[in-house]
Design an enzyme around this catalytic site. Sequence first.
Site, PDB file in Angstrom:
ATOM      1  N   TRP A 240       0.871  -1.169   0.046  1.00 16.84           N
ATOM      2  CA  TRP A 240      -0.141  -0.068   0.078  1.00 16.84           C
ATOM      3  C   TRP A 240       0.867   1.451  -0.078  1.00 16.84           C
ATOM      4  O   TRP A 240       0.368   2.304  -0.158  1.00 16.84           O
ATOM      5  CB  TRP A 240      -0.808  -0.033   1.385  1.00 16.84           C
ATOM      6  CG  TRP A 240      -0.384   0.205   2.592  1.00 16.84           C
ATOM      7  CD1 TRP A 240       0.601  -0.816   3.062  1.00 16.84           C
ATOM      8  CD2 TRP A 240      -0.557   1.301   3.434  1.00 16.84           C
ATOM      9  NE1 TRP A 240       1.015  -0.348   4.162  1.00 16.84           N
ATOM     10  CE2 TRP A 240       0.480   1.083   4.734  1.00 16.84           C
ATOM     11  CE3 TRP A 240      -0.961   2.398   3.598  1.00 16.84           C
ATOM     12  CZ2 TRP A 240       0.464   1.851   5.554  1.00 16.84           C
ATOM     13  CZ3 TRP A 240      -0.929   3.287   4.464  1.00 16.84           C
ATOM     14  CH2 TRP A 240      -0.323   2.962   5.532  1.00 16.84           C
ATOM     15  N   ASP A 241       2.092   1.115   0.334  1.00 16.57           N
ATOM     16  CA  ASP A 241       2.963   2.347   0.110  1.00 16.57           C
ATOM     17  C   ASP A 241       2.878   2.949  -1.185  1.00 16.57           C
ATOM     18  O   ASP A 241       3.047   4.273  -1.213  1.00 16.57           O
ATOM     19  CB  ASP A 241       4.311   1.962   0.292  1.00 16.57           C
ATOM     20  CG  ASP A 241       4.916   0.866   1.346  1.00 16.57           C
ATOM     21  OD1 ASP A 241       3.697   0.391   2.033  1.00 16.57           O
ATOM     22  OD2 ASP A 241       5.791   0.570   1.611  1.00 16.57           O
TER      23      ASP A 241
ATOM     24  N   GLU B  62       1.783  -1.719  13.474  1.00 16.59           N
ATOM     25  CA  GLU B  62       1.848  -3.144  13.185  1.00 16.59           C
ATOM     26  C   GLU B  62       2.310  -3.550  14.562  1.00 16.59           C
ATOM     27  O   GLU B  62       2.576  -4.990  14.787  1.00 16.59           O
ATOM     28  CB  GLU B  62       2.718  -3.388  11.800  1.00 16.59           C
ATOM     29  CG  GLU B  62       2.094  -3.052  10.771  1.00 16.59           C
ATOM     30  CD  GLU B  62       3.107  -3.333   9.335  1.00 16.59           C
ATOM     31  OE1 GLU B  62       2.816  -3.637   8.471  1.00 16.59           O
ATOM     32  OE2 GLU B  62       4.124  -3.224   9.882  1.00 16.59           O
TER      33      GLU B  62
END
Length: 752
Positions: free
Chosen positions: A352-353, A481
């Site tokens: 998703w970066d 995370e």
Amino acid sequence: MKRIFEIDPWTITSHELNAEDKRLQESITSLGNEHMGMRGMFEETYSGDTHLGVYIGGVWFPDKTRVGWWKNGYPLYFGKAINAVNFTKAKFTIDGQEVDLAKHAYQDFVVTLDMHDGVLYREFTVFGVHVTITRLISAATKELAAWRFAFEAVDGATHQVVVDASIDADVVNEDANYDEKFWQVLDKNADQSASWMSTQTVPNDFGVPQFTVVAEQTFAGDFTQTANTSTAFAVTNSFAATVGATPVVLEKRVIVTTSRDYADNVAVVAGAHTLSQQVTARSFADIFTAHAAEWHARWEKADVQIEGDVPAQQGIRFNLFHLFATYYGNDSRLNIGPKGFTGEKYGGATYWDTEAFAIPVYLGVTKPEVVKTLLKYRYDQLAGAYHNAQQQDLAGALYPMVTFDGIESHNEWEITFEEIHRNATIAYAIYNYTNLTGDHTWERGEGAEVLIGIARFWAGRVHYSKHQAAYMIHGVTGPNEYENNVNNNFYTNWMAKWVLSYATDVLPKIDDQIAAKLAVTDEEVAHWQDIIAKMWLPEVDTTDVDGNPRHIFLAQDGWLDKDLVPVRDLPADELPINQHWSWDRVLRSPYIKQSDTLHAMYYFPDAFTEEQKRDNYLFYEPFTVHESSLSPSVHSIIAADLKMEDKAVEFYERTARLDLDNYNNDTNDGLHITSMTGAWLSIVQGFAGMRVRDDQLVLNPFLPKKWTSYQFRLIYRGRILEIKVAAEDSTVKLIDGEPLIILLNGIETEVK
């Protein structure tokens, strides 16, 4: 902090070769051109610790996921970039002695990455001979890599020099299981003028196509070819020369073709032969000039110039160089891997970066078509996103956390199917493109299919709590995370609500044909609106680490129940915690890996009040360890928005020099390519305050106290603007395009 490279605006140079820094040096001096790339390992023999890495864009392998037990919905394989055939290999022998800088005494060592020209240089003296190596991966011809080896006697004697230039398929990945091999040799040949090898990935059980890669090397220069040999995994051309005080040169050109661009294996080989014949007719100087000209054109559009702070200047250029070496929008089948061509960590796949960090940069420094290729990449994988959702018994489209082909291929459950917030970022990219370019065609066309698929996923992933009379999302991992399987992560809930709101707004404007295909019902829209109105987003009053009252959004339902010890109170020798603590201890801690609650404020700074941004920033930042390379830039941008200049500059310096200064002690295995966007974002969105509000470009720049001035170019709705911020004033100059009215420091200003 230890710096192994010297500070310079345009070059990355070291005069030292330390064994303990060898891998770090290799990462930082990597080269690439989107089609292929390699680490800065030595061409010649080096018996010390090294990481040989050559990678081809879009070439990967489905490595079988090995877990102790299987879960329904678990990915069948872990997709990974694989180390390709080594075509850099060149053994040097001087007077019968094989050159190995790990064993033999040497002098005058220097390695330099010239970012302006996109070229890597290396020099050293050994056995009385000075060796100069020039390496480039052509930005003008995607299949071409080229070398120039120059040998010069510096001791007054003459020497016999032999160069054995090889293409070697006996390679493994650093993370391979039991040294497993991913390549088989199909065919090869070595003769008096060239040598070539055709390799193919070994068969797999998952239906992923096998890739064929052909490498062919040709030569020119002063050396005489003496032999050509072929073994099971290598082809070699050998050359010899008598070297005196006048430099003797050997040039090597390598063409790399793949089955991604040709109909069959025969055509891949033929393509390599044809291109090799073409480059053989060109001098190294011509190859160099064409390559450097392409890099100069990129810098003309994208360079950021900083006066008064050379480390900051070097950092931003280093980041942009490696970003463009990884991706420049020439192939819509490719995307931007977190390590690019600099290592194998993260599998070399798409995260998703890209949508969160890379697209905003490319929107500002390249033509819109480059970003269109990134949007199309996700559209072309929409079927895979529907498959991923179905694997979890859910409706709609779930874009993968990690992918090469649209199918989820990550092997950690808490990341793969809990970190679902990435789905909202795919929708955000459509919004961001539309907002910055003013072009609604994608949003109302193919992009609408992506957006509605994502909205349907969120509508099915929430559940209604009768107890709280609210919609909730349980069992997730947010951008932080260091918390897994939490309930009601604020960022995830907020973004799900935003996606449903955005989809509702866009729905009436969708092209008729696509609207008919999507067939969104009134009942669906009513359900979306109910979720929007009743999404669980708790706010609480508390105090920050210094005892100041703060009104914050709760990061997740149990966050305030943690033992809230700030990072500043941790022993320095326990940082980074991910390298010193057990995973259990990390998960129970209050420490935030990267921006989480704050990430929504990065995406949508105008959706939150200044007080909300300040309270949440001052509360959560002291618990943030920034052990994700993506974290510093977000904190820099928000700090700049809050006029917290010292924090904004501190985090800019961290993101700009994260790899150069090895902040997180993890650059040895490759650079953090997608986080390299952070330096540009910190300057343009942070220091310069660039926003688009109500279809108007807004700039609220400030000049960091350390700097004399800074300037950059910005591509905006068909114009090229040049923004310069100095102590006396800020100016905006129209380089190309039609005049426009912008809001500069709160004043409407015509730029013409």
